[in-house]
Design a protein around this motif. Structure first.
Motif, PDB file in Angstrom:
ATOM      1  N   ILE A  48     -14.349  90.078  -3.860  1.00 39.36           N
ATOM      2  CA  ILE A  48     -15.767  89.964  -3.613  1.00 39.36           C
ATOM      3  C   ILE A  48     -16.015  88.888  -4.632  1.00 39.36           C
ATOM      4  O   ILE A  48     -15.561  88.833  -5.818  1.00 39.36           O
ATOM      5  CB  ILE A  48     -16.526  91.377  -4.171  1.00 39.36           C
ATOM      6  CG1 ILE A  48     -16.044  92.386  -3.330  1.00 39.36           C
ATOM      7  CG2 ILE A  48     -17.972  91.016  -4.300  1.00 39.36           C
ATOM      8  CD1 ILE A  48     -16.367  93.783  -3.727  1.00 39.36           C
ATOM      9  N   TYR A 107     -15.983  88.792   0.578  1.00 40.87           N
ATOM     10  CA  TYR A 107     -17.348  89.172   0.603  1.00 40.87           C
ATOM     11  C   TYR A 107     -17.868  88.179  -0.335  1.00 40.87           C
ATOM     12  O   TYR A 107     -17.553  88.245  -1.608  1.00 40.87           O
ATOM     13  CB  TYR A 107     -17.756  90.581   0.537  1.00 40.87           C
ATOM     14  CG  TYR A 107     -17.209  91.493   1.448  1.00 40.87           C
ATOM     15  CD1 TYR A 107     -17.862  91.710   2.558  1.00 40.87           C
ATOM     16  CD2 TYR A 107     -16.075  92.207   1.204  1.00 40.87           C
ATOM     17  CE1 TYR A 107     -17.397  92.500   3.489  1.00 40.87           C
ATOM     18  CE2 TYR A 107     -15.590  93.167   2.144  1.00 40.87           C
ATOM     19  CZ  TYR A 107     -16.404  93.381   3.390  1.00 40.87           C
ATOM     20  OH  TYR A 107     -15.859  94.183   4.244  1.00 40.87           O
ATOM     21  N   ILE A 161     -21.569  95.530   2.340  1.00 37.67           N
ATOM     22  CA  ILE A 161     -20.061  96.173   2.078  1.00 37.67           C
ATOM     23  C   ILE A 161     -20.287  97.535   2.306  1.00 37.67           C
ATOM     24  O   ILE A 161     -19.380  98.328   2.900  1.00 37.67           O
ATOM     25  CB  ILE A 161     -19.527  95.793   0.450  1.00 37.67           C
ATOM     26  CG1 ILE A 161     -19.503  94.220   0.524  1.00 37.67           C
ATOM     27  CG2 ILE A 161     -18.376  96.594   0.485  1.00 37.67           C
ATOM     28  CD1 ILE A 161     -19.185  94.054  -0.941  1.00 37.67           C
ATOM     29  N   HIS A 208     -14.029  92.600  -7.449  1.00 39.75           N
ATOM     30  CA  HIS A 208     -14.992  91.747  -7.692  1.00 39.75           C
ATOM     31  C   HIS A 208     -14.413  90.930  -8.845  1.00 39.75           C
ATOM     32  O   HIS A 208     -14.682  91.455  -9.980  1.00 39.75           O
ATOM     33  CB  HIS A 208     -16.312  92.534  -8.059  1.00 39.75           C
ATOM     34  CG  HIS A 208     -17.429  91.720  -8.556  1.00 39.75           C
ATOM     35  ND1 HIS A 208     -18.469  91.899  -9.287  1.00 39.75           N
ATOM     36  CD2 HIS A 208     -17.667  90.476  -8.130  1.00 39.75           C
ATOM     37  CE1 HIS A 208     -19.269  91.163  -9.496  1.00 39.75           C
ATOM     38  NE2 HIS A 208     -18.914  90.024  -8.771  1.00 39.75           N
TER      39      HIS A 208
END
Length: 245
Positions: free
Chosen positions: A55, A77, A108, A119
Motif C-alpha cells: 500500500i 494499492y 481495500i 503500508h
C-alpha cells in the motif's frame, strides 16, 4: 511581470508538476522550487516473506521502497493516480483509489484481500491506513521507510514572497501548509491552491488573497486549479482584495 509559481513539494514532486504543466502547454510564469519538506530514505524494509501486497500513499514511498531494493508484490494499492503512476513505473500493477486515505481504506475493505498487506510510508503520515484495515479484520501492518524533515524556504522564495508580484502556491499536505503559514509574511499577495479542506485549515489565520480547493484531492484536479489560477492572473492582479474562502 509574469506570475510566480512557488512549488514547495520535495524536489522530485515539484519537477514532475512542472513537467505536467509543460505537457499541457502552460507557460508564461516564473517557477521557484523551494521544498518545505525533504525526503530521506531511512529503511530498512521489513521482512516481506509472506507479504502479498503493498500500500502506497505517496510517490515518495514508492521511490523509497525501490531505493531500498524492494521488488514488486502481487497486489498494490495506491491512494491516487499520481502514486499509481510511480508504482507502475516501479513494476507494480497498482489499483488506485483516486482520492484520499478514506477512499483507499474503503476500496481495500471492499475487496477484502486475504494476503498480508504492508503500508509503506513516511515518518509523518495521516489516515491510519494499516490500523483501520487491521481493525476491519484484514492482515495489514505498516513500515516507515523514509523521513520528511522540515526545510526552510530558499532565498529566492523569500524574495518572491516579499515582492510586488502575486505568488501562486500549491500546497498538498496539512504539514506543509502549517509550515508555510509559519513563514514570515511578505508583501506579495498570496494565491493558494490547497489540496483539501484539511490542508486549507492548516493555514490557520494566514491571510491569502485567494484560496482554491479542487473538487477531488488528487494531482490532476490540483493541476487544473493551478492552471486556472495562472490563466486568471491578470484578473487576480486587479482584484487581489478578495477574501480567503
Amino acid at each position: 511581470m509574469p506570475p510566480v509559481l512557488l512549488l514547495t513539494r520535495p524536489e522530485a514532486g515539484s519537477r514532475r508538476f512542472l513537467e505536467d504543466l509543460a505537457a499541457e502547454g502552460v507557460t508564461g510564469f516564473t517557477a521557484i522550487i523551494s521544498p518545505l519538506l525533504g525526503i530521506e530514505v531511512t529503511g530498512p524494509l521489513p521482512d516481506l516473506d509472506g507479504a502479498g501486497g503493498a500500500i502506497f500513499t505517496s510517490a515518495n514511498a514508492v521511490r523509497a521502497y525501490t531505493a531500498l531494493g524492494g521488488r514488486p508484490l502481487p497486489l498494490c494499492y495506491t491512494v491516487g493516480d499520481a502514486t499509481a503512476q510511480a508504482a507502475r513505473e516501479a513494476g507494480f500493477a497498482p489499483r488506485s483509489a483516486g482520492g484520499n486515505a478514506d477512499a483507499l481504506v474503503a476500496m481495500i475493505r471492499a475487496e477484502a484481500p486475504g494476503e498480508r498487506l504492508v503500508h509503506f510510508r513516511g515518518t509523518h503520515a495521516r489516515g491510519d491506513v494499516a490500523a483501520r484495515l487491521a481493525a476491519a479484520g484484514l492482515h495489514a501492518g505498516d513500515a516507515v521507510i523514509y523521513d520528511q524533515p522540515a526545510q526552510e524556504l530558499s532565498a529566492a522564495a523569500k524574495a518572491a514572497l516579499d515582492g510586488d508580484v502575486p505568488v501562486i502556491v500549491p500546497l498538498f499536505s496539512p504539514r506543509s501548509a502549517a509550515q508555510f503559514a509559519g513563514v514570515p509574511r511578505g508583501r506579495a499577495p498570496l494565491i493558494v491552491a490547497a489540496m483539501s479542506r484539511d490542508v486549507a485549515a492548516a493555514l490557520g489565520a494566514l491571510y491569502v488573497t485567494r484560496l482554491e480547493i479542487p473538487a477531488q484531492p488528487d494531482a490532476v484536479d490540483m493541476r487544473r486549479v493551478v492552471i486556472g489560477l495562472l490563466k486568471d492572473f491578470g484578473a487576480l492582479v486587479k482584484g487581489h482584495g478578495s477574501v480567503k474562502g
